[in-house]
Design an enzyme around this catalytic site. Structure first.
Site, PDB file in Angstrom:
ATOM      1  N   HIS A 121      33.845  50.109  48.290  1.00 37.73           N
ATOM      2  CA  HIS A 121      33.956  48.819  47.606  1.00 37.73           C
ATOM      3  C   HIS A 121      34.287  49.027  46.131  1.00 37.73           C
ATOM      4  CE1 HIS A 121      29.484  49.700  47.740  1.00 37.73           C
ATOM      5  NE2 HIS A 121      29.694  49.670  46.436  1.00 37.73           N
ATOM      6  N   GLU A 172      32.511  43.940  45.577  1.00 39.00           N
ATOM      7  CA  GLU A 172      31.129  43.656  45.194  1.00 39.00           C
ATOM      8  C   GLU A 172      31.159  42.964  43.836  1.00 39.00           C
ATOM      9  OE1 GLU A 172      27.018  45.877  43.737  1.00 39.00           O
ATOM     10  OE2 GLU A 172      28.382  46.957  45.087  1.00 39.00           O
ATOM     11  N   ASN A 176      25.473  38.587  36.146  1.00 40.80           N
ATOM     12  CA  ASN A 176      24.294  38.812  35.319  1.00 40.80           C
ATOM     13  C   ASN A 176      23.845  37.482  34.725  1.00 40.80           C
ATOM     14  OD1 ASN A 176      23.977  41.824  35.323  1.00 40.80           O
ATOM     15  ND2 ASN A 176      26.075  41.713  34.548  1.00 40.80           N
ATOM     16  N   HIS A 190      45.290  45.307  38.366  1.00 37.09           N
ATOM     17  CA  HIS A 190      45.165  44.229  39.345  1.00 37.09           C
ATOM     18  C   HIS A 190      44.598  44.768  40.652  1.00 37.09           C
ATOM     19  CE1 HIS A 190      49.282  45.887  40.161  1.00 37.09           C
ATOM     20  NE2 HIS A 190      48.817  45.833  41.416  1.00 37.09           N
ATOM     21  N   GLU A 238      47.711  40.932  43.073  1.00 38.75           N
ATOM     22  CA  GLU A 238      49.092  41.024  43.532  1.00 38.75           C
ATOM     23  C   GLU A 238      49.122  40.718  45.028  1.00 38.75           C
ATOM     24  OE1 GLU A 238      52.918  44.112  43.613  1.00 38.75           O
ATOM     25  OE2 GLU A 238      50.888  44.900  43.328  1.00 38.75           O
TER      26      GLU A 238
END
Length: 380
Positions: A121, A172, A176, A190, A238
Site C-alpha cells: 500500500h 492507506e 490527523n 501522481h 493519471e
C-alpha cells in the site's frame, strides 16, 4: 469504468510458503537457510541459546519491546517499554540477532532477487477523510476496504482499493485530528489508475464536481490515451486507458535527481526489475518503470528525472510505500549495503509484533518493508 480481472496467483503471497518455526520467527536464527559451515553452525546455536537466556536474565519479554513506531504504518504504537531491564535485554538481544543473521554482502544482495516481494500500500495524509473516501469510491470506482479510528493518538486510517489487501496494491489514507491541509510539494508526481474508457471516466468525474487538469488524449510521444484529475486534497491521478487488469491502481510516480542512481538502488536494495526506460529529449525528461511484475498486471514505481533538476521539495503530505518481504532483517542489511539509510531498524512493532523496517532511498523517499506472514496475520 474500471474493470478488474482476477489477480494472478503468482502475484498473491502464499501463506504456506512463508511458514517457519516459532524460534526462527522470533530470533531469525534459521540455520538451514544460511547453509553455514560447522563452525558457523556452532556460533548460531550459541547465539540462539544466549538469546533465549537473555529473557530469563533480565526477566523481560523480548518480543514486546520494540522501539515505538509512528502512525504512518497505520498501527497503534503507544505501548511503553517495560522498565529499564527491558531496554538492556533488547540491546543485548539485538546485538546477538544482528551477529547471528549477518551474511556475506554478495549473499544478501543475491537473496534480494529471490525474496517474495509485492507492493502492499501507499500511505499519505488528507485533510477530510470522508470527503476523500467519497471521491475515490464515486469517481474512481474504488472500494472502502476498512476504516480504523485511534482516538487516543488522534488519527484515523482508511484503506481503499480495487481488491482485497492480501492480493492488491491499495491506498492507506491518514487523517490527523484537526489538520485539514498539507503541502504536497514538488517531488511527488501522481498515482496511476487504469480504466477501460478514459473519456467516460473523465465525464463522470466532471459530473461529480471533480477537477480535470488534463483532458483525454494521447500521451506526449506515444499513443496511450490518458487524462489527469485531482482529488480534493490536490493529489493528481493519471487515468490510463487499458483493457481489463487485475491491478487497476497501477502506478506511483516520484521525481528523482539522478535516475541511474535511483535505478541502481531499487534494483539492488529493493529487488525491483527495470521494466522500461524512456527518454523524452523534446520535453526534457526521462522516466523509468520499476516493479515486481509487468505493468499490465501489477503496480509499479514510475521514477521521473527532469533535465537539470537534482532536488525537490517533498512537502509533508505524501508519506511512504509499504512492501512485503520474507525477512526484514536481511532487507535492512541489503539497503545499507547499497548506500540507503535505514530509519527504523528491523524488528516487531509494539502491541501487534508485526516485524518491519523503514528506509530512505537516495532522494529521501521513504519505504517500509513488512514481514509477509505478519502482514497476513494482521489482516485476519
Amino acid at each position: 469504468m474500471v474493470r478488474i480481472i482476477p489477480m494472478a496467483s503468482s502475484i498473491r503471497p502464499s501463506l504456506s510458503s512463508f511458514r517457519f518455526s516459532a524460534a526462527s520467527s522470533r530470533s531469525r536464527l534459521s540455520l538451514s537457510s544460511l547453509n553455514p559451515s560447522p563452525t558457523l553452525s556452532f556460533l548460531h546455536l550459541a547465539s540462539a541459546i544466549i538469546l533465549v537466556n537473555l529473557g530469563f536474565v533480565f526477566g523481560c519479554n523480548l518480543e514486546n519491546s520494540a522501539v515505538p513506531q509512528s502512525h504512518l504504518f497505520g498501527v497503534k504504537s503507544s505501548m511503553p517499554l517495560r522498565g529499564e531491564c527491558n531496554s538492556l535485554a533488547m540491546a543485548a538481544a539485538g546485538n546477538v540477532v544482528q551477529a547471528s543473521t549477518a551474511a556475506a554482502p554478495e549473499d544478501v544482495l543475491e537473496w534480494v532477487k529471490s525474496d517474495k516481494r509485492r507492493l502492499l500500500h501507499v500511505v499519505y495524509r488528507v485533510g477530510d477523510l470522508d470527503r476523500t473516501i467519497k471521491f475515490y469510491t464515486e469517481c474512481l470506482g474504488m472500494k472502502l476496504l476498512r476504516k480504523r479510528d485511534i482516538p487516543e493518538e488522534r488519527y484515523t486510517n482508511a484503506f481503499l482499493g480495487y481488491g482485497p489487501e492480501d492480493s492488491h496494491f491499495v491506498i492507506e489514507l491518514t487523517y490527523n485530528y484537526g489538520v485539514d491541509k498539507y503541502d504536497i510539494g514538488s517531488g511527488f508526481g501522481h498515482f496511476g489508475v487504469a480504466v477501460e474508457d478514459v473519456a467516460k471516466t473523465v465525464e463522470l468525474i466532471k459530473a461529480k464536481g471533480g477537477k480535470v487538469t488534463r483532458e483525454p488524449g494521447p500521451v506526449k510521444g506515444g499513443s496511450t490515451v490518458i487524462a489527469f484529475v485531482e482529488d480534493p486534497d490536490g493529489y493528481k491521478f493519471e487515468l490510463l486507458e487499458r483493457g481489463p487488469t487485475p491491478e487497476p491502481f497501477c502506478q506511483v510516480m516520484l521525481r528523482v535527481g539522478d535516475l541511474d542512481r535511483s535505478i541502481n538502488f531499487y534494483e539492488k536494495a529493493f529487488g525491483m526489475e527495470l521494466l522500461r526506460k524512456r527518454d523524452n529529449p523534446e520535453y526534457k525528461y526521462t522516466i523509468a518503470m520499476l516493479g515486481y511484475g509487468p505493468e499490465d498486471k501489477s503496480a509499479v514505481l514510475e521514477l521521473t528525472y527532469n533535465y537539470g533538476v537534482t532536488e525537490y521539495d517533498k512537502g509533508n503530505a505524501y508519506a511512504q510505500i509499504a512492501i512485503g518481504t520474507d525477512d526484514v532483517y536481511k532487507t535492512a542489511e541489503a539497503v545499507k549495503l547499497v548506500g540507503g539509510k535505514v530509519t527504523r531498524e528491523p524488528g516487531p512493532l509494539p502491541g501487534i509484533n508485526t516485524k518491519i523496517t523503514a528506509c530512505l532511498d537516495p532522494d529521501g523517499w521513504k519505504s517500509v518493508f513488512v514481514d509477509n506472514v505478519d502482514f497476513l496475520k494482521e489482516l485476519e
